[in-house]
Write an enzyme that holds these catalytic residues in place. Sequence first.
Site, mmCIF file in Angstrom:
data_model
loop_
_atom_site.group_PDB
_atom_site.id
_atom_site.type_symbol
_atom_site.label_atom_id
_atom_site.label_comp_id
_atom_site.label_asym_id
_atom_site.label_seq_id
_atom_site.Cartn_x
_atom_site.Cartn_y
_atom_site.Cartn_z
ATOM 1 N N TYR A 164 -1.644 -2.849 -7.838
ATOM 2 C CA TYR A 164 -1.761 -3.478 -6.518
ATOM 3 C C TYR A 164 -3.147 -4.093 -6.330
ATOM 4 O O TYR A 164 -4.153 -3.389 -6.343
ATOM 5 C CB TYR A 164 -1.475 -2.464 -5.393
HETATM 6 N N1 LIG Z 1 7.349 1.638 -7.279
HETATM 7 C C1 LIG Z 1 7.586 0.355 -7.114
HETATM 8 O O1 LIG Z 1 8.010 -0.373 -8.019
HETATM 9 C C2 LIG Z 1 7.352 -0.234 -5.747
HETATM 10 C C3 LIG Z 1 7.862 -1.509 -5.430
HETATM 11 C C4 LIG Z 1 7.633 -2.012 -4.146
HETATM 12 C C5 LIG Z 1 6.911 -1.262 -3.222
HETATM 13 N N2 LIG Z 1 6.404 -0.039 -3.574
HETATM 14 C C6 LIG Z 1 5.628 0.784 -2.600
HETATM 15 O O2 LIG Z 1 6.358 0.874 -1.400
HETATM 16 C C7 LIG Z 1 5.558 0.410 -0.317
HETATM 17 C C8 LIG Z 1 6.433 -0.224 0.741
HETATM 18 O O3 LIG Z 1 7.256 -1.250 0.224
HETATM 19 P P1 LIG Z 1 7.053 -2.792 0.604
HETATM 20 O O4 LIG Z 1 5.650 -3.022 1.021
HETATM 21 O O5 LIG Z 1 7.644 -3.562 -0.514
HETATM 22 O O6 LIG Z 1 8.058 -3.044 1.808
HETATM 23 P P2 LIG Z 1 8.290 -2.433 3.270
HETATM 24 O O7 LIG Z 1 7.547 -1.196 3.467
HETATM 25 O O8 LIG Z 1 9.749 -2.427 3.454
HETATM 26 O O9 LIG Z 1 7.685 -3.617 4.185
HETATM 27 C C9 LIG Z 1 6.312 -3.708 4.354
HETATM 28 C C10 LIG Z 1 5.965 -4.966 5.157
HETATM 29 O O10 LIG Z 1 6.714 -5.038 6.359
HETATM 30 C C11 LIG Z 1 5.877 -5.493 7.432
HETATM 31 N N3 LIG Z 1 5.766 -4.366 8.388
HETATM 32 C C12 LIG Z 1 5.488 -3.061 8.117
HETATM 33 N N4 LIG Z 1 5.493 -2.313 9.239
HETATM 34 C C13 LIG Z 1 5.783 -3.136 10.247
HETATM 35 C C14 LIG Z 1 5.933 -2.954 11.652
HETATM 36 N N5 LIG Z 1 5.780 -1.759 12.217
HETATM 37 N N6 LIG Z 1 6.228 -4.038 12.406
HETATM 38 C C15 LIG Z 1 6.388 -5.257 11.849
HETATM 39 N N7 LIG Z 1 6.257 -5.494 10.523
HETATM 40 C C16 LIG Z 1 5.957 -4.451 9.725
HETATM 41 C C17 LIG Z 1 4.531 -5.837 6.800
HETATM 42 O O11 LIG Z 1 4.532 -7.188 6.315
HETATM 43 P P3 LIG Z 1 4.205 -8.479 7.216
HETATM 44 O O12 LIG Z 1 3.180 -8.100 8.230
HETATM 45 O O13 LIG Z 1 3.764 -9.506 6.240
HETATM 46 O O14 LIG Z 1 5.523 -8.859 7.830
HETATM 47 C C18 LIG Z 1 4.503 -4.931 5.605
HETATM 48 O O15 LIG Z 1 3.649 -5.354 4.578
HETATM 49 C C19 LIG Z 1 4.570 -0.555 -0.979
HETATM 50 O O16 LIG Z 1 3.435 -0.791 -0.169
HETATM 51 C C20 LIG Z 1 4.263 0.191 -2.237
HETATM 52 O O17 LIG Z 1 3.328 1.224 -1.979
HETATM 53 C C21 LIG Z 1 6.638 0.483 -4.802
#
Ligand SMILES: NC(=O)c1ccc[n+]([C@@H]2O[C@H](COP(=O)([O-])OP(=O)(O)OC[C@H]3O[C@@H](n4cnc5c(N)ncnc54)[C@H](OP(=O)(O)O)[C@@H]3O)[C@@H](O)[C@H]2O)c1
Length: 295
Positions: free
Chosen positions: A54
Amino acid sequence: MNPLFTHPMGVGTWAWGDRLFWGYGRGYREEDLKQAFRESLEAGVSLFDTAEFYGFGLSETLLGRFMAQSGARPYLVTKFFPYPWRLSRKSLLQALRGSLRRLGVEAVDLYLLHWPWPPVPLRVWAEALAEAYERGLARGVGVSNCSLAQLAEAKAVLDRHGVPLLANQVEYSLLVRDWEAHLPTLRREGIALMAYSPLAMGWLTGKLDPRNPPKGYRGSKYRPHLGRLERLLPLLEELARAKGTSPGAIALRYLMEKGTLPIPGAKNPAQVRGNAEALRLSLGPEEMALLEGAS
Ligand SMILES: NC(=O)c1ccc[n+]([C@@H]2O[C@H](COP(=O)([O-])OP(=O)(O)OC[C@H]3O[C@@H](n4cnc5c(N)ncnc54)[C@H](OP(=O)(O)O)[C@@H]3O)[C@@H](O)[C@H]2O)c1
């Protein structure tokens, strides 16, 4: 007991320092993330999920800086990325030492293999994870993006060392529920399911319009799900209104009621606060069934 079962939720830090995908530096900066870090500890969310991948190390560096500045030491999860030039188990230990340096700690709480990709066989990385545990560099180990068969393969190696496999971190949300059928198996084995992209990258907060999807990955990845989103979002909004919260918090609570550990990403303290509302909610069997039906 698996320590992950004591954490109802974590914070995902993929966006912390990631310029390419999430646009770090445009719309949010270090100060927003520092406040997000503080806010989440205040809200009772004390598990942070990062990875060397990241921001090419910047997520870990920022997390390390916020810990040093605040004196807080939350539960730390980071991951090894199997770049194609990493061919021996020694490279995992070297990478882990780099993560420890950036985080400013002597050991992480959980070290995961980010992807079980070739050419190196999974059993080699599992041996390396066991070694990281035995050397005291990781207090726990696990995997990410593994199928059930791959999980069993990694577990067999770790079992031989007497090292517990604590987690499989996989995509799980109301839009991507492939793992739901396997949750009882994981529970029986004492393995936690860490749910990534639990808000479907923001779609389940209701802030994006399925009839006008954004350009780029967020739009294209979820294109096959847009029809279901049109059914699901009104229900999330209705439940959120009734409970005085947001659609996103309902979506996260659904995953918690299923006994999994969601790690929603957050870029600022307001998002952390909104997501942490899931901690104080509950969903009854009828509400869970409605959500299952609509999704
Ligand atoms: N192991 C793996 O392969 C893998 C893959 C993907 C992710 N991950 C981990 O999982 C975590 C979460 O997944 P993700 O970041 O892909 O997706 P997510 O948690 O489903 O979505 C995160 C995004 O949604 C928006 N958001 C979050 N909370 C919000 C709220 N309360 N109100 C409005 N918008 C909100 C923000 O983006 P905006 O502000 O741009 O809208 C944020 O960056 C990652 O940070 C990472 O640590 C791991």
